[in-house]
Design an enzyme around this catalytic site. Structure first.
Site, mmCIF file in Angstrom:
data_model
loop_
_atom_site.group_PDB
_atom_site.id
_atom_site.type_symbol
_atom_site.label_atom_id
_atom_site.label_comp_id
_atom_site.label_asym_id
_atom_site.label_seq_id
_atom_site.Cartn_x
_atom_site.Cartn_y
_atom_site.Cartn_z
ATOM 1 N N CYS A 7 0.843 -1.197 0.000
ATOM 2 C CA CYS A 7 0.000 0.000 0.000
ATOM 3 C C CYS A 7 0.876 1.244 0.000
ATOM 4 C CB CYS A 7 -0.906 0.012 1.225
ATOM 5 S SG CYS A 7 -1.910 -1.475 1.370
ATOM 6 N N ASP A 102 8.214 0.535 3.109
ATOM 7 C CA ASP A 102 8.463 0.105 1.723
ATOM 8 C C ASP A 102 9.958 0.169 1.417
ATOM 9 O OD1 ASP A 102 8.425 2.920 1.846
ATOM 10 O OD2 ASP A 102 7.405 3.151 -0.081
HETATM 11 C C1 LIG Z 1 9.042 8.189 1.600
HETATM 12 C C2 LIG Z 1 7.654 7.585 1.493
HETATM 13 C C3 LIG Z 1 6.623 8.670 1.668
HETATM 14 C C4 LIG Z 1 7.526 6.959 0.108
HETATM 15 O O1 LIG Z 1 6.196 6.573 -0.151
HETATM 16 P P1 LIG Z 1 5.712 6.076 -1.589
HETATM 17 O O2 LIG Z 1 6.370 6.907 -2.633
HETATM 18 O O3 LIG Z 1 6.190 4.644 -1.702
HETATM 19 O O4 LIG Z 1 4.230 6.161 -1.588
HETATM 20 C C5 LIG Z 1 7.476 6.434 2.546
HETATM 21 O O5 LIG Z 1 8.553 5.552 2.446
HETATM 22 C C6 LIG Z 1 7.381 6.997 3.957
HETATM 23 O O6 LIG Z 1 6.357 7.428 4.397
HETATM 24 N N1 LIG Z 1 8.536 7.017 4.684
HETATM 25 C C7 LIG Z 1 8.632 7.553 6.022
HETATM 26 C C8 LIG Z 1 9.696 8.600 6.079
HETATM 27 C C9 LIG Z 1 11.087 8.052 5.863
HETATM 28 O O7 LIG Z 1 11.276 6.996 5.209
HETATM 29 O O8 LIG Z 1 12.025 8.694 6.345
HETATM 30 K K LIG Z 2 5.812 2.360 -2.685
#
Ligand SMILES: CC(C)(COP(=O)(O)O)[C@@H](O)C(=O)NCCC(=O)O
Ligand SMILES: [K+]
Ligand SMILES: Nc1ncnc2c1ncn2[C@@H]1O[C@H](COP(=O)(O)OP(=O)(O)O)[C@@H](O)[C@H]1O
Length: 249
Positions: A7, A102
């Site tokens: 998701c 992810d």
């Molecule tokens: C960086 C993201 C927003 C990427 O989300 P996506 O592009 O896969 O929808 C997600 O990995 C997330 O919410 N990360 C938390 C913040 C971090 O990784 O520092």
């Molecule tokens: K993703």
């Protein structure tokens, strides 16, 4: 059969695999919980014995989807949780729980496949890069706006950038300098993504020389594959990591 779900912020990627040999029965990409239930029901409703999920959505949204799936398919949903260390990879964040799940699962999957230093470039709503050293240490990474965010920021914050999805698609038949707004924006944003990918590659080279693997994943991976020909395009990389984090049998 097992239902697997990734998701993201824009889309839910799903697939159904056989429990015994992990062969793929079917899958897809949907933009709502309801569409997910409909598509999965059409494929496999009677036969699901389990479900595993990774979500970067809010706790509430994730929980609501778990409830919906439990009702629709009578399965318990196993949701991947943050970890400081798993399968030989050590989470590099100061606060390991803050690393997007992810990203973490893609890093696990990449290290498992590469068995050595690797760079993961994941192009979804956001563009992400993550670095895992040969000894399994996750060194951290980078987050930038992905194609959908760059596009929508331009549309939102300018007065004269307006175009429809069909012309956006047509504009990407070439990356020559744009002769219309839609071409200029769409091609410009693709070049930004390609620049992101190339810069990550330079970063990996300065860390590891030539001794590393590059993985490209996420819905917009095809837009940069020519810019990083050495990359392995693995659309289901997050699912590789999900199976490692949530074994079901
Ligand atoms: C960086 C993201 C927003 C990427 O989300 P996506 O592009 O896969 O929808 C997600 O990995 C997330 O919410 N990360 C938390 C913040 C971090 O990784 O520092
Ligand atoms: K993703
Ligand atoms: N079948 C598809 N449906 C929707 N988007 C797709 C599809 N194939 C490729 N894409 C591209 O994938 C991008 C979303 O990537 P994705 O990795 O699913 O993002 P997220 O995980 O953030 O939801 C979209 O911006 C779109 O350009």
């Amino acid at each position: 059969m097992i239902l697997e779900l990734d998701c993201g912020n824009s889309f839910i990627k799903w697939r159904v695999i056989h429990t015994t040999d992990a062969t793929i029965v079917g899958g897809g990409i949907v933009d709502s919980d309801q569409a997910l239930v409909e598509q999965v029901a059409a494929l496999a409703s009677a036969h699901l014995s389990g479900c595993r999920m990774v979500s970067v959505r809010s706790e509430d949204e994730t929980e609501a989807l778990c409830v919906l799936l439990a009702q629709a398919f009578s399965v318990e949903v196993q949701v991947a949780q943050p970890a400081q260390e798993m399968s030989g990879v050590r989470n590099g964040y100061e606060d390991y729980q803050r690393l997007g799940m992810d990203r973490w699962l893609a890093a696990l999957g990449a290290f498992h496949l590469a068995k050595g230093a690797c760079l993961v470039i994941d192009l979804g709503t956001a563009a992400k890069a993550d670095f895992v050293a040969a000894d399994g240490e996750h060194l951290g990474g980078y987050i930038c706006p992905g194609m959908p965010l760059m596009r929508s920021q331009l549309r939102t914050h300018t007065r004269r950038i307006r175009y429809d999805d069909a012309s956006a698609e047509r504009a990407l038949t070439s990356l020559a300098p744009g002769r219309s707004t839609v071409e200029a924006v769409e091609r410009g944003c693709v070049l930004m993504l390609q620049g992101f990918a190339r810069t990550q590659l330079e970063q990996a080279r300065s860390l590891w020389g030539d001794d590393f693997a590059v993985f490209l994943t996420g819905g917009d991976a095809p837009l940069v594959r020519d810019a990083v020909p050495q990359a392995r395009v693995v659309p289901d990389l997050v699912f590789v990591g999900l199976a490692m984090a949530c074994p079901l049998d």
